[in-house]
Design an enzyme around this catalytic site. Structure first.
Site, PDB file in Angstrom:
ATOM      1  N   LYS A 275       0.867  -1.188   0.000  1.00 20.95           N
ATOM      2  CA  LYS A 275       0.000   0.000   0.000  1.00 20.95           C
ATOM      3  C   LYS A 275       0.898   1.231   0.000  1.00 20.95           C
ATOM      4  CE  LYS A 275      -1.954   3.052   1.963  1.00 20.95           C
ATOM      5  NZ  LYS A 275      -1.764   4.487   1.585  1.00 20.95           N
TER       6      LYS A 275
ATOM      7  N   GLU B  48       9.449   2.565  10.957  1.00 24.66           N
ATOM      8  CA  GLU B  48      10.515   3.510  10.621  1.00 24.66           C
ATOM      9  C   GLU B  48       9.854   4.874  10.630  1.00 24.66           C
ATOM     10  OE1 GLU B  48      13.740   4.052  10.858  1.00 24.66           O
ATOM     11  OE2 GLU B  48      13.707   2.010  10.076  1.00 24.66           O
TER      12      GLU B  48
ATOM     13  N   CYS C 288      13.301  11.766   6.319  1.00 27.12           N
ATOM     14  CA  CYS C 288      13.339  11.527   7.774  1.00 27.12           C
ATOM     15  C   CYS C 288      14.739  11.764   8.282  1.00 27.12           C
ATOM     16  CB  CYS C 288      12.816  10.172   8.212  1.00 27.12           C
ATOM     17  SG  CYS C 288      12.692   8.946   6.993  1.00 27.12           S
TER      18      CYS C 288
ATOM     19  N   GLU D  21       9.358  17.424  14.313  1.00 26.75           N
ATOM     20  CA  GLU D  21       9.724  17.191  12.917  1.00 26.75           C
ATOM     21  C   GLU D  21       8.843  18.043  12.013  1.00 26.75           C
ATOM     22  OE1 GLU D  21       8.886  13.287  11.130  1.00 26.75           O
ATOM     23  OE2 GLU D  21      10.894  13.373  10.271  1.00 26.75           O
TER      24      GLU D  21
HETATM   25  C1  UN1 Z   1      14.189   8.897   4.344  1.00 26.12           C
HETATM   26  O1  UN1 Z   1      14.515  10.028   4.625  1.00 26.12           O
HETATM   27  O2  UN1 Z   1      13.028   8.511   4.548  1.00 26.12           O
HETATM   28  O3  UN1 Z   1      19.976   8.629   3.848  1.00 26.12           O
HETATM   29  C2  UN1 Z   1      15.126   7.922   3.728  1.00 26.12           C
HETATM   30  C3  UN1 Z   1      19.184   9.179   3.094  1.00 26.12           C
HETATM   31  C4  UN1 Z   1      18.513   8.357   2.013  1.00 26.12           C
HETATM   32  C5  UN1 Z   1      17.316   7.652   2.575  1.00 26.12           C
HETATM   33  C6  UN1 Z   1      16.391   8.575   3.311  1.00 26.12           C
HETATM   34  N1  UN1 Z   1      19.450   7.416   1.476  1.00 26.12           N
HETATM   35  O4  UN1 Z   1      18.902  10.359   3.193  1.00 26.12           O
END
Ligand code: UN1
Length: 505
Positions: free
Chosen positions: A182, A257, A291, A392
């Site tokens: 999804k 995550e 993230c 965030e």
């Molecule tokens: C994310 O921000 O959800 O290290 C993943 C990084 C990328 C992956 C980010 N290779 O910023």
């Protein structure tokens, strides 16, 4: 005579049990270009619990055959998918920029991360999956192996529309699971392309099923479904916690995550120019929608002046625009809701009396008005406890936080509820290693920003960022398999462990 051109918008369905089909209820939703909100790219099936039920039924039926297929044969499918992704990299990257907004060079990187993950998993399909361990008894062998879980639900975000789905789908499929996928409602088209590639690569019907739609409808139904053994979710802490509660109630395994409030610590002895390069890339790459984004710069007081001045000069030069335009540095943000949420944080920062150094506004000049553009925003003199330093934002907003000394800088960097990615800039090896020891995060960088994780290493965070799982790397299978321990006694007699253990012969 002028005619208004009627642009036919393509329509896409779910992929269930080996065929593309409409949502049972016939509902669709639109996916659009965030750089031009009036540009509708496609209409996509809007799934609900009936569609999820169909997908889970198809997955359950396909699971026995797929789980008994030899792992190297499953790996061959993933390997072919890697080659197709590579062949179509440019086309996929362009589609991603149109659907999600990130600039084309970054979209290429996102697809490349998917290619890397597929190649890595294809290679792993011929690697060891357990260990042989000595028995305390004679004529007895003990070993471990991994077994798949069953039907796995993969729920992915819009910010890495290719990389994150591959982190989940490739190991889940390689481990022998059947999957219901999804993807985020903002980026269904990239997900559809990935599914098409896996089908073309030879995945049997029912092994991978795609249900598009919203989190509230399709996502919720997937999390609740009693025959889904595990959920792998990437998204916000708020939604992740709801997913965790639902999974706990249903006795379901869950990998989370979630968010980050990542910091780079810049020490006065560090290479300030290098730190500024890193801050610019870490904070404003992908319009800050990672993230792993570097949303805090914790700077030792002696370096605050030169660091701020140099960073501000660079931020002022950032050009906003359509990510397909090579002159663009920063693309749009994903949608209107996020645009206003990001702006609200600029207001909060001002109310908290942080010093707004640049930006803080929705960008509306010229063509920007058609999209969801936010001016790159930099706050100075931010105190560690302020909301803009704790929550965030997921947008192009960064905070410079002065710190008295090394110890204070580490305490500030560690002082949020998140623990994804932290960095330190210093030329002093002793302080670099001390920071590696003391920074509380799943990922730590020295002299590099908080973004830039590579797929052959574990990815994930501590504290509220996750629940102990790591994606990718040597840990990729952990989330998607169970251990089976096997004892084989070929002595032909009853041998009792802990009791019949004999001394040396
Ligand atoms: C994310 O921000 O959800 O290290 C993943 C990084 C990328 C992956 C980010 N290779 O910023």
């Amino acid at each position: 005579m002028t005619e208004t051109a009627v642009v036919e918008v393509p329509t896409y369905g779910h992929y269930i049990g080996g065929e593309w089909r409409e949502a049972r209820g016939g509902d669709t939703f639109e996916t659009l270009n965030p750089a031009r909100r009036d540009e509708v790219l496609a209409r996509v099936a809007r799934g609900n619990e009936v569609d999820v039920q169909d997908a889970v039924t198809a997955a359950r039926a396909a699971f026995p055959g797929w789980s008994r297929t030899p792992m190297p044969v499953r790996g061959d499918v993933i390997g072919r998918a890697a080659r197709l992704l590579e062949e179509r990299k440019e086309e996929l990257a362009r589609l991603m920029t149109q659907e999600m907004g990130k600039v084309l060079t970054e979209a290429r990187g996102d697809v490349q991360e998917g290619i890397d993950m597929a190649k890595y998993m294809a290679g792993r399909s011929r690697g060891a999956v357990g260990e042989t361990v000595p028995s305390e008894l004679r004529q007895k062998r003990c070993f471990t192996e991994r077994v798949p879980l069953g039907v796995v639900g993969c729920i992915t975000p819009w910010n890495f529309p290719m990389a994150i789905p591959t982190w989940k789908l490739m190991p889940a499929l390689l481990a022998g699971n059947a999957v219901v996928f999804k993807p985020a409602e903002d980026t269904p088209l990239v997900a559809i392309r990935l599914v098409e590639i896996l089908i073309e690569a030879g995945l049997p019907a029912g092994v991978l099923n795609l249900v598009t739609g919203t989190g509230e409808e399709a996502g919720h139904a997937l999390v609740q479904h009693p025959e889904v053994t595990a959920i792998s979710f990437t998204g916000s802490v708020e939604v992740g916690r709801q997913v965790a509660v639902a999974c706990a109630g249903a006795g379901k395994r869950v990998g989370l995550e979630l968010g980050g409030k990542n910091a780079m610590v810049v020490l006065a002895d560090g290479d300030i120019e290098l730190a500024v390069d890193g801050a610019l890339w870490g904070a404003f790459g992908t319009s800050g929608q990672r993230c792993t984004a570097t949303s805090r710069m914790v700077v030792e007081r002696a370096a605050v002046g030169p660091f701020t001045e140099a960073l501000l000069a660079r931020v002022r030069q950032l050009r906003l625009g359509d990510g397909l335009d090579p002159a663009t540095d920063v693309g749009p943000v994903i949608n209107e809701r996020q645009l206003h949420r990001i702006h609200r944080y600029s207001e909060i920062g001002k109310e908290e009396s942080a010093r707004l150094l640049h930006g803080g506004a929705i960008a509306t000049a010229g063509a920007l008005e058609r999209g969801f553009f936010y001016t790159p925003t930099l706050f100075g003199e931010v105190a560690p406890g302020m909301r803009i330093a704790q929550e965030e934002i997921f947008g192009p907003t960064a905070a410079i936080i002065p710190a008295d000394d090394f110890d204070a800088a580490l305490a500030i960097a560690n002082g949020t509820r998140y623990g994804l990615s932290l960095a330190v800039y210093t030329r002093d090896l002793r302080r670099a290693m001390e920071a590696v020891d003391r920074l509380e995060a799943g990922i730590v960088y020295v002299n590099a920003p908080t973004i830039g994780a590579e797929i052959q290493l574990p990815f994930g965070g501590t504290k509220a960022t996750g629940n102990g799982h790591r994606e990718a790397g040597a840990t990729a299978f952990d989330e998607f398999s169970e251990w089976k321990t096997v004892y084989i006694d070929y002595s032909g007699r009853l041998q009792r462990a802990q009791i019949d253990t004999a001394g040396p012969a």
